[in-house]
Write a protein that holds these residues in place. Structure first.
Motif, mmCIF file in Angstrom:
data_model
loop_
_atom_site.group_PDB
_atom_site.id
_atom_site.type_symbol
_atom_site.label_atom_id
_atom_site.label_comp_id
_atom_site.label_asym_id
_atom_site.label_seq_id
_atom_site.Cartn_x
_atom_site.Cartn_y
_atom_site.Cartn_z
ATOM 1 N N GLY A 140 0.781 -1.228 0.000
ATOM 2 C CA GLY A 140 0.000 0.000 0.000
ATOM 3 C C GLY A 140 0.810 1.273 0.000
ATOM 4 O O GLY A 140 0.277 2.346 0.245
ATOM 5 N N ARG A 141 2.108 1.167 -0.280
ATOM 6 C CA ARG A 141 2.935 2.377 -0.206
ATOM 7 C C ARG A 141 2.580 3.381 -1.304
ATOM 8 O O ARG A 141 2.985 4.537 -1.243
ATOM 9 N N HIS A 142 1.823 2.934 -2.320
ATOM 10 C CA HIS A 142 1.435 3.850 -3.389
ATOM 11 C C HIS A 142 0.022 4.408 -3.200
ATOM 12 O O HIS A 142 -0.465 5.153 -4.036
ATOM 13 N N LEU A 143 -0.633 4.040 -2.100
ATOM 14 C CA LEU A 143 -2.025 4.454 -1.930
ATOM 15 C C LEU A 143 -2.175 5.952 -1.716
ATOM 16 O O LEU A 143 -3.256 6.505 -1.913
ATOM 17 N N ASN A 144 -1.101 6.612 -1.302
ATOM 18 C CA ASN A 144 -1.189 8.056 -1.097
ATOM 19 C C ASN A 144 -1.044 8.820 -2.406
ATOM 20 O O ASN A 144 -1.196 10.034 -2.436
ATOM 21 N N LEU A 145 -0.760 8.118 -3.485
ATOM 22 C CA LEU A 145 -0.665 8.787 -4.777
ATOM 23 C C LEU A 145 -2.066 9.089 -5.296
ATOM 24 O O LEU A 145 -2.953 8.230 -5.254
ATOM 25 N N PRO A 146 -2.311 10.328 -5.781
ATOM 26 C CA PRO A 146 -3.650 10.670 -6.254
ATOM 27 C C PRO A 146 -3.981 10.039 -7.595
ATOM 28 O O PRO A 146 -5.144 9.910 -7.954
ATOM 29 N N PHE A 147 -2.960 9.627 -8.342
ATOM 30 C CA PHE A 147 -3.206 9.117 -9.694
ATOM 31 C C PHE A 147 -2.149 8.081 -10.035
ATOM 32 O O PHE A 147 -0.962 8.285 -9.810
ATOM 33 N N ILE A 148 -2.592 6.945 -10.542
ATOM 34 C CA ILE A 148 -1.684 5.884 -10.980
ATOM 35 C C ILE A 148 -1.990 5.579 -12.439
ATOM 36 O O ILE A 148 -3.144 5.291 -12.788
ATOM 37 N N ASP A 149 -0.997 5.672 -13.304
ATOM 38 C CA ASP A 149 -1.227 5.323 -14.708
ATOM 39 C C ASP A 149 -0.349 4.156 -15.170
ATOM 40 O O ASP A 149 -0.366 3.794 -16.344
ATOM 41 N N LYS A 150 0.390 3.558 -14.240
ATOM 42 C CA LYS A 150 1.171 2.363 -14.545
ATOM 43 C C LYS A 150 1.083 1.407 -13.363
ATOM 44 O O LYS A 150 1.162 1.821 -12.207
ATOM 45 N N LEU A 151 0.941 0.133 -13.662
ATOM 46 C CA LEU A 151 0.882 -0.882 -12.607
ATOM 47 C C LEU A 151 1.498 -2.166 -13.146
ATOM 48 O O LEU A 151 1.110 -2.655 -14.202
ATOM 49 N N VAL A 207 -7.723 -0.795 -8.869
ATOM 50 C CA VAL A 207 -7.178 -2.137 -9.102
ATOM 51 C C VAL A 207 -6.117 -2.449 -8.056
ATOM 52 O O VAL A 207 -6.083 -3.545 -7.475
ATOM 53 N N TYR A 208 -5.261 -1.488 -7.801
ATOM 54 C CA TYR A 208 -4.181 -1.678 -6.819
ATOM 55 C C TYR A 208 -4.741 -1.851 -5.407
ATOM 56 O O TYR A 208 -4.282 -2.709 -4.639
ATOM 57 N N GLU A 209 -5.760 -1.068 -5.066
ATOM 58 C CA GLU A 209 -6.345 -1.141 -3.719
ATOM 59 C C GLU A 209 -6.952 -2.512 -3.437
ATOM 60 O O GLU A 209 -6.951 -2.987 -2.295
ATOM 61 N N LYS A 210 -7.484 -3.154 -4.463
ATOM 62 C CA LYS A 210 -8.131 -4.451 -4.277
ATOM 63 C C LYS A 210 -7.132 -5.586 -4.101
ATOM 64 O O LYS A 210 -7.492 -6.652 -3.601
ATOM 65 N N ASN A 211 -5.900 -5.382 -4.557
ATOM 66 C CA ASN A 211 -4.891 -6.433 -4.415
ATOM 67 C C ASN A 211 -3.524 -5.776 -4.238
ATOM 68 O O ASN A 211 -2.794 -5.557 -5.202
ATOM 69 N N LEU A 212 -3.184 -5.445 -2.997
ATOM 70 C CA LEU A 212 -1.946 -4.719 -2.722
ATOM 71 C C LEU A 212 -0.708 -5.551 -3.029
ATOM 72 O O LEU A 212 0.367 -4.999 -3.278
#
Length: 369
Positions: free
Chosen positions: A16-27, A66-71
């Protein structure tokens, strides 16, 4: 055992270290197809096929969701069942589906394109399940495919904003749509793309993408806008938003005139992807409310009408784009007060309709052969 527990705790803390990012365009995620079930040699029983890992498009979803559902970013499809005396043909493992937002490119680590997800009906297998045990495999179930795949989001917006920081793009977005982006006189207030929707009284609508401002060198990943240049690729129309007073990144930087802005932005887009210069484009000259007279406007129009001569005499060759935008429409606006914004919306709608008609004509023409 102690070392394993410590490592597990570290991994947990990293989740979850990326959860504070307001926008993710790569995963980047790990996918593994299910293992095939073991066959039953004595009776010729066939093991079940391992489940596949699928990617499917879904509306109203972001990569952050998508990231939040599977960290863990690990997707493991179920294994196939083993063959049994009471069920010789064993059941296959269920498929595992990863729902992603529309506009996703699925890439391997080497940059190879696997597929694109642009509609809710689009679906792609990214890891096949292993074959169930049978006589060919000596009744041993085969492992499923494993891979690291990258989800690369390119926004699907009808209109993409292009402009320098602090040109008034976010203010214009708030006037044209119901979106309320962060607005400030300080450059680089927009830190991630914003999508707004313009809705007309007759129900017709189109989407607008406000991207972080570009700077010189964005094509080589300088500045915030460099990460988001790719989002202009899928826009049907580019809307240049130019400050008539020019642009100055900082006190030590040279002041760029409004025409300078057109030249350097065009060059940045050309260096990033030359095909962008063939997209339909509209020019919005912003902040006309700050003008005392027509001098700056007249100088700008003169330069625009005589751009070949101006580029040849006043600009270094390295900054001269090989092609130049021929704007379908030029509108003088004051985004802060909404001056001429309704007119701009109408022109954008008309251009989008013309763009759609041209594409439909091309499809009909090609299908006639």
């Amino acid at each position: 055992m102690f070392l394993t527990r410590c490592l597990y705790k570290i991994t947990e803390q990293d989740l979850g270290r990326h959860l504070n990012l307001p926008f993710i365009d790569k995963l980047r995620v790990y996918v593994r197809g299910g293992r095939g079930g073991t066959g039953l040699k004595k009776y010729g029983g066939i093991g079940g096929q391992g489940g596949n890992v699928l990617v499917r498009g879904k509306r109203h979803l972001t990569l952050k969701n998508v990231y939040e559902k599977n960290l863990t970013k690990r997707y493991l499809a179920p294994d196939g069942e083993n063959s049994q005396k009471m069920r010789l043909n064993a059941m296959s493992g269920e498929n595992l589906t990863i729902h992603v937002p529309l506009g996703i490119q699925i890439l391997r680590d080497n940059g190879e394109l696997i597929d694109e997800i642009n509609d809710i009906d689009d679906e792609c297998i990214v890891a096949h399940g292993g074959e169930g045990g049978n006589y060919k495999t000596f009744f041993q179930g085969q492992p499923g495919e494993t891979a690291m795949v990258n989800f690369d989001l390119k926004l699907l917006a009808d209109v993409g904003f292009v402009g320098y920081p602090n040109a008034g793009k976010s203010t214009l977005l708030s006037m044209l749509s119901r979106t309320q982006p962060a607005i400030s006189p300080v450059p680089f207030t927009t830190l991630h793309p914003q999508i707004g929707t313009v809705v007309f009284d007759d129900g017709r609508s189109f989407s607008i993408a406000d991207l972080p401002g570009l700077i010189e060198g964005s094509h080589i990943k300088m500045g915030l806008g460099s990460r988001f240049l790719k989002h202009t690729l899928r826009s049907k129309i580019l809307l240049f938003v130019i400050d008539i007073n020019g642009f100055q990144l900082e006190i030590r930087s040279p002041l760029r005139s409004a025409f300078d802005s057109i030249v350097f932005l065009t060059k940045e887009l050309e260096l990033y992807e030359p095909s962008l210069l063939h997209k339909p484009a509209i020019l919005a000259i912003n902040k006309i409310d700050q003008l005392d007279d027509k001098t700056k406007l007249n100088e700008f129009y003169y330069s625009l009408n005589n751009y070949k001569e101006i580029l040849k005499n006043d600009y270094e060759e390295k900054w001269c784009p090989k092609n130049f935008f021929h704007f379908e429409h030029i509108v003088e606006i004051a985004g802060k007060y909404g001056t001429n914004c309704d007119h701009l919306c109408s022109l954008l709608r008309r251009s989008l309709d013309e763009h759609s008609d041209r594409n439909n004509t091309k499809i009909k023409f090609s299908s006639s052969f």
